[in-house]
Design an enzyme around this catalytic site. Sequence first.
Site, PDB file in Angstrom:
ATOM      1  N   HIS A 128       0.845  -1.197   0.000  1.00 22.74           N
ATOM      2  CA  HIS A 128       0.000   0.000   0.000  1.00 22.74           C
ATOM      3  C   HIS A 128       0.878   1.245   0.000  1.00 22.74           C
ATOM      4  CE1 HIS A 128       1.134  -0.402   4.209  1.00 22.74           C
ATOM      5  NE2 HIS A 128       0.861   0.891   4.359  1.00 22.74           N
ATOM      6  N   ASP A 130       0.773   5.140   1.787  1.00 25.42           N
ATOM      7  CA  ASP A 130       0.070   5.771   2.905  1.00 25.42           C
ATOM      8  C   ASP A 130      -0.696   6.997   2.405  1.00 25.42           C
ATOM      9  OD1 ASP A 130       0.960   3.934   4.840  1.00 25.42           O
ATOM     10  OD2 ASP A 130       2.861   4.998   5.034  1.00 25.42           O
ATOM     11  N   HIS A 185       4.791   0.181  -0.065  1.00 21.92           N
ATOM     12  CA  HIS A 185       5.513  -0.636   0.917  1.00 21.92           C
ATOM     13  C   HIS A 185       4.611  -1.740   1.459  1.00 21.92           C
ATOM     14  CE1 HIS A 185       3.634   2.750   3.013  1.00 21.92           C
ATOM     15  NE2 HIS A 185       3.603   2.022   4.121  1.00 21.92           N
ATOM     16  N   ARG A 195       6.573  -9.168  15.743  1.00 21.13           N
ATOM     17  CA  ARG A 195       7.089  -7.832  15.426  1.00 21.13           C
ATOM     18  C   ARG A 195       6.078  -6.764  15.823  1.00 21.13           C
ATOM     19  NH1 ARG A 195       6.830  -4.286  11.005  1.00 21.13           N
ATOM     20  NH2 ARG A 195       8.718  -3.075  10.738  1.00 21.13           N
TER      21      ARG A 195
HETATM   22  O1  AKG Z   1       4.979  -1.988  10.351  1.00 22.86           O
HETATM   23  C1  AKG Z   1       5.643  -1.214   9.688  1.00 22.86           C
HETATM   24  O2  AKG Z   1       6.875  -1.208   9.691  1.00 22.86           O
HETATM   25  C2  AKG Z   1       4.959  -0.221   8.753  1.00 22.86           C
HETATM   26  C3  AKG Z   1       3.511   0.018   9.041  1.00 22.86           C
HETATM   27  C4  AKG Z   1       2.799   0.756   7.938  1.00 22.86           C
HETATM   28  O3  AKG Z   1       3.165   0.734   6.803  1.00 22.86           O
HETATM   29  C5  AKG Z   1       1.576   1.525   8.265  1.00 22.86           C
HETATM   30  O4  AKG Z   1       1.172   1.573   9.453  1.00 22.86           O
HETATM   31  O5  AKG Z   1       0.995   2.129   7.338  1.00 22.86           O
HETATM   32 FE   FE2 Z   2       2.121   2.170   5.581  1.00 27.31          FE
END
Ligand code: AKG
Ligand code: FE2
Length: 252
Positions: A128, A130, A185, A195
Amino acid sequence: METQTQAHKFPLSLEFDNVSTLPDSYEWSTTTFPSDDPCHYTNNDRKALLPVIDIGEPGAYDLVRHACEKWGTFQFINHGVPLTVFRETELYELVPATNGSDQTQCLFHLNSYSVCPNHNRAMGLAPHTDTSLIIVVNHSNISGLQVYQDGAGWVPVELVEGALVVNVGNLMQTLTNGKFKSVLHRVVVNSICHRLATSFFLMASSDAKISPLRKLVNSSHPPLYRAVTGKEYFQLKYKFFNKALESIRLKK
Ligand SMILES: O=C(O)CCC(=O)C(=O)O
Ligand SMILES: [Fe+2]
Protein backbone atom coordinates in the site's frame (compact mmCIF):
# COMPACT_ATOMS: atom_id res chain seq x y z
CA MET A 1 -8.61 -20.11 25.30
CA GLU A 2 -7.64 -16.64 26.52
CA THR A 3 -9.63 -15.06 29.28
CA GLN A 4 -11.04 -11.60 28.65
CA THR A 5 -8.47 -9.95 30.95
CA GLN A 6 -5.48 -11.73 29.40
CA ALA A 7 -6.66 -10.76 25.94
CA HIS A 8 -6.02 -7.08 26.69
CA LYS A 9 -2.36 -7.54 27.62
CA PHE A 10 0.48 -6.80 25.23
CA PRO A 11 2.00 -8.53 23.43
CA LEU A 12 -1.39 -9.70 22.29
CA SER A 13 -1.96 -13.41 22.10
CA LEU A 14 -3.13 -13.71 18.54
CA GLU A 15 -4.85 -16.37 16.55
CA PHE A 16 -1.59 -17.57 14.99
CA ASP A 17 -0.29 -18.66 18.40
CA ASN A 18 -2.74 -21.51 18.29
CA VAL A 19 -2.36 -22.74 14.73
CA SER A 20 0.42 -24.82 13.23
CA THR A 21 -0.27 -24.09 9.57
CA LEU A 22 -1.52 -21.02 7.80
CA PRO A 23 -5.32 -20.93 7.48
CA ASP A 24 -6.35 -20.85 3.80
CA SER A 25 -8.05 -17.50 4.23
CA TYR A 26 -4.63 -15.92 5.00
CA GLU A 27 -2.95 -17.35 1.92
CA TRP A 28 -0.93 -14.86 -0.08
CA SER A 29 1.14 -15.41 -3.21
CA THR A 30 4.66 -16.50 -2.27
CA THR A 31 6.93 -14.02 -0.56
CA THR A 32 10.63 -14.76 -0.33
CA PHE A 33 12.98 -14.01 2.51
CA PRO A 34 16.18 -12.20 1.73
CA SER A 35 18.35 -14.03 4.29
CA ASP A 36 18.61 -16.85 6.81
CA ASP A 37 17.75 -14.65 9.79
CA PRO A 38 14.19 -13.52 9.19
CA CYS A 39 14.16 -11.33 12.31
CA HIS A 40 17.22 -9.21 11.56
CA TYR A 41 18.00 -9.49 7.90
CA THR A 42 20.29 -7.27 5.91
CA ASN A 43 19.91 -5.99 2.40
CA ASN A 44 22.46 -7.74 0.19
CA ASP A 45 21.74 -5.55 -2.79
CA ARG A 46 24.17 -2.68 -2.17
CA LYS A 47 22.76 -0.76 -5.15
CA ALA A 48 19.34 -0.61 -3.54
CA LEU A 49 20.23 0.72 -0.10
CA LEU A 50 17.73 3.20 1.27
CA PRO A 51 19.24 6.47 2.47
CA VAL A 52 20.02 6.87 6.17
CA ILE A 53 20.27 10.61 6.84
CA ASP A 54 21.91 12.33 9.79
CA ILE A 55 19.59 15.32 10.07
CA GLY A 56 22.19 17.23 12.08
CA GLU A 57 24.53 17.32 9.05
CA PRO A 58 24.77 20.58 7.08
CA GLY A 59 23.63 18.95 3.79
CA ALA A 60 20.68 17.13 5.37
CA TYR A 61 18.01 19.33 3.75
CA ASP A 62 19.17 18.41 0.23
CA LEU A 63 19.56 14.75 1.14
CA VAL A 64 15.99 14.64 2.47
CA ARG A 65 14.67 16.31 -0.67
CA HIS A 66 16.62 13.94 -2.90
CA ALA A 67 15.42 10.90 -0.92
CA CYS A 68 11.77 12.03 -1.19
CA GLU A 69 12.13 12.53 -4.95
CA LYS A 70 14.00 9.31 -5.69
CA TRP A 71 12.82 6.85 -3.04
CA GLY A 72 9.76 8.31 -1.34
CA THR A 73 11.30 7.12 1.91
CA PHE A 74 14.40 7.43 4.07
CA GLN A 75 15.62 6.68 7.57
CA PHE A 76 16.92 9.42 9.80
CA ILE A 77 19.19 9.55 12.81
CA ASN A 78 20.31 12.32 15.15
CA HIS A 79 16.67 13.30 15.68
CA GLY A 80 17.12 14.12 19.35
CA VAL A 81 15.29 11.08 20.75
CA PRO A 82 17.92 9.47 23.03
CA LEU A 83 19.04 5.95 22.08
CA THR A 84 18.12 4.81 25.58
CA VAL A 85 14.48 5.44 24.68
CA PHE A 86 14.81 2.97 21.80
CA ARG A 87 16.76 0.46 23.89
CA GLU A 88 14.74 0.61 27.07
CA THR A 89 11.22 1.23 25.87
CA GLU A 90 9.44 -1.94 24.94
CA LEU A 91 6.91 -1.07 22.28
CA TYR A 92 4.25 -3.05 24.02
CA GLU A 93 4.43 -0.63 26.92
CA LEU A 94 3.04 2.07 24.69
CA VAL A 95 -0.67 2.54 24.65
CA PRO A 96 -2.12 3.05 21.17
CA ALA A 97 -3.82 6.45 21.08
CA THR A 98 -5.89 8.15 18.42
CA ASN A 99 -7.63 11.47 18.30
CA GLY A 100 -10.98 10.60 16.83
CA SER A 101 -12.30 14.09 16.23
CA ASP A 102 -13.08 15.54 12.81
CA GLN A 103 -10.11 17.89 13.08
CA THR A 104 -7.65 15.03 13.48
CA GLN A 105 -4.17 16.07 12.44
CA CYS A 106 -2.19 13.11 13.71
CA LEU A 107 -2.84 9.45 14.13
CA PHE A 108 -0.77 6.94 16.02
CA HIS A 109 -0.90 3.23 15.10
CA LEU A 110 0.55 0.30 16.95
CA ASN A 111 1.06 -2.50 14.43
CA SER A 112 1.43 -6.03 15.70
CA TYR A 113 2.63 -8.86 13.43
CA SER A 114 2.41 -12.21 15.12
CA VAL A 115 4.67 -15.16 14.46
CA CYS A 116 3.35 -17.02 11.42
CA PRO A 117 3.90 -20.74 10.80
CA ASN A 118 4.00 -20.47 6.98
CA HIS A 119 5.46 -17.01 6.73
CA ASN A 120 6.39 -17.29 3.06
CA ARG A 121 2.76 -17.78 2.10
CA ALA A 122 1.38 -14.94 4.23
CA MET A 123 1.62 -11.15 4.34
CA GLY A 124 1.75 -8.96 7.45
CA LEU A 125 0.54 -5.81 5.74
CA ALA A 126 -0.49 -5.81 2.08
CA PRO A 127 1.34 -3.53 -0.37
CA HIS A 128 0.00 0.00 0.00
CA THR A 129 0.92 3.65 -0.12
CA ASP A 130 0.07 5.77 2.90
CA THR A 131 -2.71 8.31 2.60
CA SER A 132 -1.41 11.12 4.79
CA LEU A 133 1.25 13.78 4.24
CA ILE A 134 4.15 12.07 5.97
CA ILE A 135 4.46 8.99 8.16
CA VAL A 136 7.14 8.29 10.73
CA VAL A 137 7.65 4.62 11.57
CA ASN A 138 9.60 3.13 14.44
CA HIS A 139 10.13 -0.39 13.13
CA SER A 140 11.95 -1.33 16.34
CA ASN A 141 14.54 -4.04 15.97
CA ILE A 142 12.69 -6.64 13.92
CA SER A 143 12.85 -6.76 10.12
CA GLY A 144 9.78 -6.95 7.93
CA LEU A 145 9.21 -3.55 6.33
CA GLN A 146 9.97 -3.53 2.59
CA VAL A 147 9.60 -0.77 0.02
CA TYR A 148 9.07 -1.19 -3.71
CA GLN A 149 11.45 0.51 -6.10
CA ASP A 150 11.29 0.37 -9.89
CA GLY A 151 14.16 -1.74 -11.17
CA ALA A 152 15.04 -3.13 -7.73
CA GLY A 153 11.72 -4.70 -6.68
CA TRP A 154 11.01 -5.16 -2.96
CA VAL A 155 13.85 -3.63 -0.95
CA PRO A 156 14.13 -4.46 2.77
CA VAL A 157 14.40 -1.46 5.06
CA GLU A 158 17.54 -2.21 7.05
CA LEU A 159 17.62 -2.10 10.82
CA VAL A 160 19.64 0.90 11.97
CA GLU A 161 19.71 1.39 15.71
CA GLY A 162 17.79 4.46 16.78
CA ALA A 163 16.71 5.38 13.25
CA LEU A 164 13.16 6.37 12.37
CA VAL A 165 11.67 5.71 8.93
CA VAL A 166 9.87 8.46 7.03
CA ASN A 167 7.48 7.63 4.19
CA VAL A 168 6.07 10.17 1.78
CA GLY A 169 2.27 9.84 1.70
CA ASN A 170 -0.26 10.40 -1.12
CA LEU A 171 -1.20 13.90 0.01
CA MET A 172 2.45 15.00 0.02
CA GLN A 173 2.75 13.67 -3.53
CA THR A 174 -0.26 15.82 -4.45
CA LEU A 175 1.09 18.90 -2.65
CA THR A 176 4.47 18.63 -4.39
CA ASN A 177 2.82 18.03 -7.78
CA GLY A 178 4.38 14.58 -8.01
CA LYS A 179 7.93 15.71 -7.15
CA PHE A 180 7.93 13.64 -3.95
CA LYS A 181 6.79 10.06 -4.50
CA SER A 182 4.60 8.21 -2.04
CA VAL A 183 6.33 4.90 -1.62
CA LEU A 184 4.66 1.51 -2.10
CA HIS A 185 5.51 -0.64 0.92
CA ARG A 186 4.50 -3.84 2.66
CA VAL A 187 5.36 -5.84 5.76
CA VAL A 188 6.35 -9.50 5.66
CA VAL A 189 6.02 -11.80 8.67
CA ASN A 190 8.29 -14.56 9.93
CA SER A 191 8.05 -17.79 11.88
CA ILE A 192 10.26 -16.78 14.82
CA CYS A 193 9.63 -13.29 16.17
CA HIS A 194 6.58 -11.28 16.96
CA ARG A 195 7.09 -7.83 15.43
CA LEU A 196 5.73 -4.57 16.78
CA ALA A 197 6.01 -1.22 15.02
CA THR A 198 4.51 2.19 15.61
CA SER A 199 3.41 4.56 12.86
CA PHE A 200 2.77 8.25 13.35
CA PHE A 201 0.68 9.75 10.55
CA LEU A 202 0.70 13.49 9.91
CA MET A 203 -2.70 14.01 8.29
CA ALA A 204 -4.45 16.87 6.57
CA SER A 205 -7.45 18.06 8.56
CA SER A 206 -10.68 16.97 6.94
CA ASP A 207 -11.62 20.38 5.47
CA ALA A 208 -8.09 21.39 4.39
CA LYS A 209 -7.83 21.78 0.60
CA ILE A 210 -4.81 19.99 -0.77
CA SER A 211 -3.62 20.88 -4.26
CA PRO A 212 -0.22 21.18 -5.98
CA LEU A 213 1.76 24.09 -4.50
CA ARG A 214 1.62 27.12 -6.78
CA LYS A 215 5.38 27.55 -6.86
CA LEU A 216 5.79 24.00 -8.21
CA VAL A 217 3.34 24.59 -11.07
CA ASN A 218 4.24 26.39 -14.32
CA SER A 219 3.81 25.97 -18.06
CA SER A 220 6.34 23.13 -18.21
CA HIS A 221 4.98 21.55 -15.00
CA PRO A 222 1.19 21.79 -15.23
CA PRO A 223 -0.79 20.64 -12.16
CA LEU A 224 -0.99 16.86 -12.09
CA TYR A 225 -3.74 16.56 -9.46
CA ARG A 226 -7.00 18.34 -8.78
CA ALA A 227 -7.65 19.87 -5.36
CA VAL A 228 -9.20 17.62 -2.72
CA THR A 229 -10.11 18.09 0.90
CA GLY A 230 -8.60 15.72 3.44
CA LYS A 231 -12.04 14.19 3.97
CA GLU A 232 -12.70 13.68 0.27
CA TYR A 233 -9.33 12.03 -0.23
CA PHE A 234 -9.94 9.63 2.65
CA GLN A 235 -13.22 8.62 1.04
CA LEU A 236 -11.47 8.11 -2.31
CA LYS A 237 -8.80 6.01 -0.62
CA TYR A 238 -11.45 3.85 0.95
CA LYS A 239 -13.13 3.38 -2.43
CA PHE A 240 -10.09 3.03 -4.73
CA PHE A 241 -7.31 2.00 -2.31
CA ASN A 242 -3.99 2.05 -4.24
CA LYS A 243 -5.68 3.70 -7.24
CA ALA A 244 -6.88 6.75 -5.24
CA LEU A 245 -4.09 9.06 -6.43
CA GLU A 246 -4.82 8.07 -10.01
CA SER A 247 -8.47 9.02 -9.46
CA ILE A 248 -7.57 12.69 -8.80
CA ARG A 249 -4.98 12.90 -11.57
CA LEU A 250 -5.83 15.54 -14.16
CA LYS A 251 -6.02 14.32 -17.74
CA LYS A 252 -3.50 15.85 -20.16
O1 AKG B 1 4.98 -1.99 10.35
C1 AKG B 1 5.64 -1.21 9.69
O2 AKG B 1 6.88 -1.21 9.69
C2 AKG B 1 4.96 -0.22 8.75
C3 AKG B 1 3.51 0.02 9.04
C4 AKG B 1 2.80 0.76 7.94
O3 AKG B 1 3.17 0.73 6.80
C5 AKG B 1 1.58 1.53 8.27
O4 AKG B 1 1.17 1.57 9.45
O5 AKG B 1 1.00 2.13 7.34
FE1 FE2 C 1 2.12 2.17 5.58
